[in-house]
Design a protein around this motif. Sequence first.
Motif, PDB file in Angstrom:
ATOM      1  N   ASP A  84       0.852  -1.185   0.000  1.00 32.20           N
ATOM      2  CA  ASP A  84       0.000   0.000   0.000  1.00 32.20           C
ATOM      3  C   ASP A  84       0.891   1.240   0.000  1.00 32.20           C
ATOM      4  O   ASP A  84       1.449   1.623   1.031  1.00 32.20           O
ATOM      5  N   LEU A  85       1.020   1.880  -1.151  1.00 34.30           N
ATOM      6  CA  LEU A  85       1.915   3.022  -1.291  1.00 34.30           C
ATOM      7  C   LEU A  85       1.398   4.279  -0.599  1.00 34.30           C
ATOM      8  O   LEU A  85       2.105   5.289  -0.546  1.00 34.30           O
ATOM      9  N   ASP A  86       0.187   4.239  -0.074  1.00 31.28           N
ATOM     10  CA  ASP A  86      -0.358   5.393   0.632  1.00 31.28           C
ATOM     11  C   ASP A  86      -0.039   5.383   2.124  1.00 31.28           C
ATOM     12  O   ASP A  86      -0.324   6.365   2.825  1.00 31.28           O
ATOM     13  N   ARG A  87       0.560   4.305   2.620  1.00 36.86           N
ATOM     14  CA  ARG A  87       0.938   4.261   4.028  1.00 36.86           C
ATOM     15  C   ARG A  87       2.240   5.045   4.240  1.00 36.86           C
ATOM     16  O   ARG A  87       2.995   5.295   3.302  1.00 36.86           O
ATOM     17  N   ALA A  88       2.483   5.441   5.486  1.00 37.81           N
ATOM     18  CA  ALA A  88       3.533   6.421   5.779  1.00 37.81           C
ATOM     19  C   ALA A  88       4.910   6.034   5.252  1.00 37.81           C
ATOM     20  O   ALA A  88       5.574   6.833   4.583  1.00 37.81           O
ATOM     21  N   ILE A  89       5.354   4.808   5.519  1.00 37.12           N
ATOM     22  CA  ILE A  89       6.707   4.424   5.118  1.00 37.12           C
ATOM     23  C   ILE A  89       6.835   4.274   3.604  1.00 37.12           C
ATOM     24  O   ILE A  89       7.762   4.842   3.001  1.00 37.12           O
ATOM     25  N   PRO A  90       5.941   3.539   2.925  1.00 39.02           N
ATOM     26  CA  PRO A  90       6.041   3.489   1.460  1.00 39.02           C
ATOM     27  C   PRO A  90       5.955   4.868   0.814  1.00 39.02           C
ATOM     28  O   PRO A  90       6.662   5.144  -0.170  1.00 39.02           O
ATOM     29  N   LYS A  91       5.124   5.741   1.365  1.00 38.22           N
ATOM     30  CA  LYS A  91       4.993   7.094   0.804  1.00 38.22           C
ATOM     31  C   LYS A  91       6.315   7.858   0.937  1.00 38.22           C
ATOM     32  O   LYS A  91       6.743   8.555   0.010  1.00 38.22           O
ATOM     33  N   MET A  92       6.971   7.718   2.091  1.00 38.13           N
ATOM     34  CA  MET A  92       8.244   8.395   2.305  1.00 38.13           C
ATOM     35  C   MET A  92       9.327   7.822   1.384  1.00 38.13           C
ATOM     36  O   MET A  92      10.111   8.565   0.770  1.00 38.13           O
ATOM     37  N   LEU A  93       9.373   6.487   1.280  1.00 37.30           N
ATOM     38  CA  LEU A  93      10.337   5.858   0.383  1.00 37.30           C
ATOM     39  C   LEU A  93      10.103   6.308  -1.062  1.00 37.30           C
ATOM     40  O   LEU A  93      11.051   6.597  -1.793  1.00 37.30           O
ATOM     41  N   ARG A  94       8.860   6.365  -1.453  1.00 39.74           N
ATOM     42  CA  ARG A  94       8.513   6.791  -2.815  1.00 39.74           C
ATOM     43  C   ARG A  94       8.997   8.213  -3.075  1.00 39.74           C
ATOM     44  O   ARG A  94       9.542   8.513  -4.144  1.00 39.74           O
ATOM     45  N   TYR A  95       8.814   9.096  -2.085  1.00 40.31           N
ATOM     46  CA  TYR A  95       9.231  10.492  -2.244  1.00 40.31           C
ATOM     47  C   TYR A  95      10.731  10.595  -2.515  1.00 40.31           C
ATOM     48  O   TYR A  95      11.164  11.272  -3.461  1.00 40.31           O
ATOM     49  N   TYR A  96      11.542   9.936  -1.684  1.00 43.57           N
ATOM     50  CA  TYR A  96      12.992  10.064  -1.840  1.00 43.57           C
ATOM     51  C   TYR A  96      13.486   9.312  -3.077  1.00 43.57           C
ATOM     52  O   TYR A  96      14.439   9.750  -3.734  1.00 43.57           O
ATOM     53  N   PHE A  97      12.864   8.214  -3.420  1.00 42.89           N
ATOM     54  CA  PHE A  97      13.237   7.468  -4.620  1.00 42.89           C
ATOM     55  C   PHE A  97      12.951   8.284  -5.881  1.00 42.89           C
ATOM     56  O   PHE A  97      13.673   8.184  -6.874  1.00 42.89           O
ATOM     57  N   THR A  98      11.924   9.115  -5.816  1.00 48.43           N
ATOM     58  CA  THR A  98      11.499   9.896  -6.976  1.00 48.43           C
ATOM     59  C   THR A  98      12.233  11.223  -7.094  1.00 48.43           C
ATOM     60  O   THR A  98      12.449  11.727  -8.210  1.00 48.43           O
ATOM     61  N   ASN A  99      12.674  11.786  -5.952  1.00 46.17           N
ATOM     62  CA  ASN A  99      13.184  13.154  -5.963  1.00 46.17           C
ATOM     63  C   ASN A  99      14.672  13.294  -5.670  1.00 46.17           C
ATOM     64  O   ASN A  99      15.213  14.392  -5.854  1.00 46.17           O
ATOM     65  N   ASN A 100      15.326  12.252  -5.206  1.00 44.49           N
ATOM     66  CA  ASN A 100      16.745  12.318  -4.873  1.00 44.49           C
ATOM     67  C   ASN A 100      17.483  11.118  -5.431  1.00 44.49           C
ATOM     68  O   ASN A 100      16.881  10.103  -5.764  1.00 44.49           O
ATOM     69  N   SER A 101      18.795  11.246  -5.505  1.00 45.44           N
ATOM     70  CA  SER A 101      19.635  10.085  -5.781  1.00 45.44           C
ATOM     71  C   SER A 101      19.957   9.432  -4.438  1.00 45.44           C
ATOM     72  O   SER A 101      20.540  10.077  -3.560  1.00 45.44           O
ATOM     73  N   LEU A 102      19.560   8.194  -4.275  1.00 45.03           N
ATOM     74  CA  LEU A 102      19.866   7.471  -3.048  1.00 45.03           C
ATOM     75  C   LEU A 102      21.207   6.752  -3.198  1.00 45.03           C
ATOM     76  O   LEU A 102      21.526   6.229  -4.267  1.00 45.03           O
ATOM     77  N   LEU A 103      22.002   6.747  -2.127  1.00 45.16           N
ATOM     78  CA  LEU A 103      23.245   5.979  -2.081  1.00 45.16           C
ATOM     79  C   LEU A 103      23.091   4.929  -0.992  1.00 45.16           C
ATOM     80  O   LEU A 103      23.061   5.255   0.197  1.00 45.16           O
TER      81      LEU A 103
END
Length: 295
Positions: free
Chosen positions: A190-209
């Motif tokens: 469920d991408l609307d729950r807090a943790i998936p939503k946060m992961l989605r935000y950073y995956f979409t807007n930043n380069s993760l290392l």
Amino acid sequence: MHPTPVDGQHWYERNGQRFNQLIDRLVDEMVVPFVGAGISFGGGFPTWANHLRQQGRTAGIADQKIEKWLAQGEFEQVIAHIEEVHGRDVFAQEIRDVFGKRGSIQNITLLISELFKDTLITTNYDQLLEQVFDTGADPGVQIINGVTAMEAPDPNKITIIKMHGDIKNPARCILGKAQYDQAYGEAKLDLDRAIPKMLRYYFTNNSLLFVGCSLNNDRTIQVFREVKALAGDYSFPQHFSIEQTPSDIKSLVARNSELARLGITAIWYPKAKHEQVEAILRCIRNELNYRKSAI
């Protein structure tokens, strides 16, 4: 099939190119580190896989069964089975006992604190990252518990997002399978729950290392896979992982492709030479300092 000199040269060249690509993103201040249990190992904490091995032995589960699940990335299956045999409260208490102590600051943690002064993400329960930023005065560190995710990042502070909770508040930690289900979705993700939503935000807007992360088929990877599948032709930022080289070329090619499909560029170090992670981070720091001095 073991590596040949030609194979070695090919991957060495790829490493050099990928290192420079990462440096470019760091210069643009677009990189957020995602810190896994491998970084805490030197500070006196077990890797998550080794912790589950320990818990499995305490629960009397055959080593062969545990190793099979771990090899397949079925960490939650290990947890569920341990809880069934051991009891959820006992499982949680062992986590508190192991990860609640004060760890020792290692050079690799200091390097991470030198390189990143804005946002850091971790799935670790321990407090090593907080310790390394604790200078004795007001450290200006904000801890966000990913389980509740109630606070917005403070732009004037270093933000440490503890994706699965902080051991200081074990009632708000994701410790067992039921809590993973509650955080990520029971029947399906469920991408609307807090943790998936946060992961989605950073995956979409930043380069993760990804540093010290196994990146197996866990919930985090499932979120990234789903986000990419739903996005179609959307162009995501380039992500990076400092990765242990598999034991043979066939496995290396397969692992490289697996990560690339998630938009993750691997920078490889030799199998079992985990000290090379620190060496790579030191090279990153030195290259960044050189580029800054050349401006």
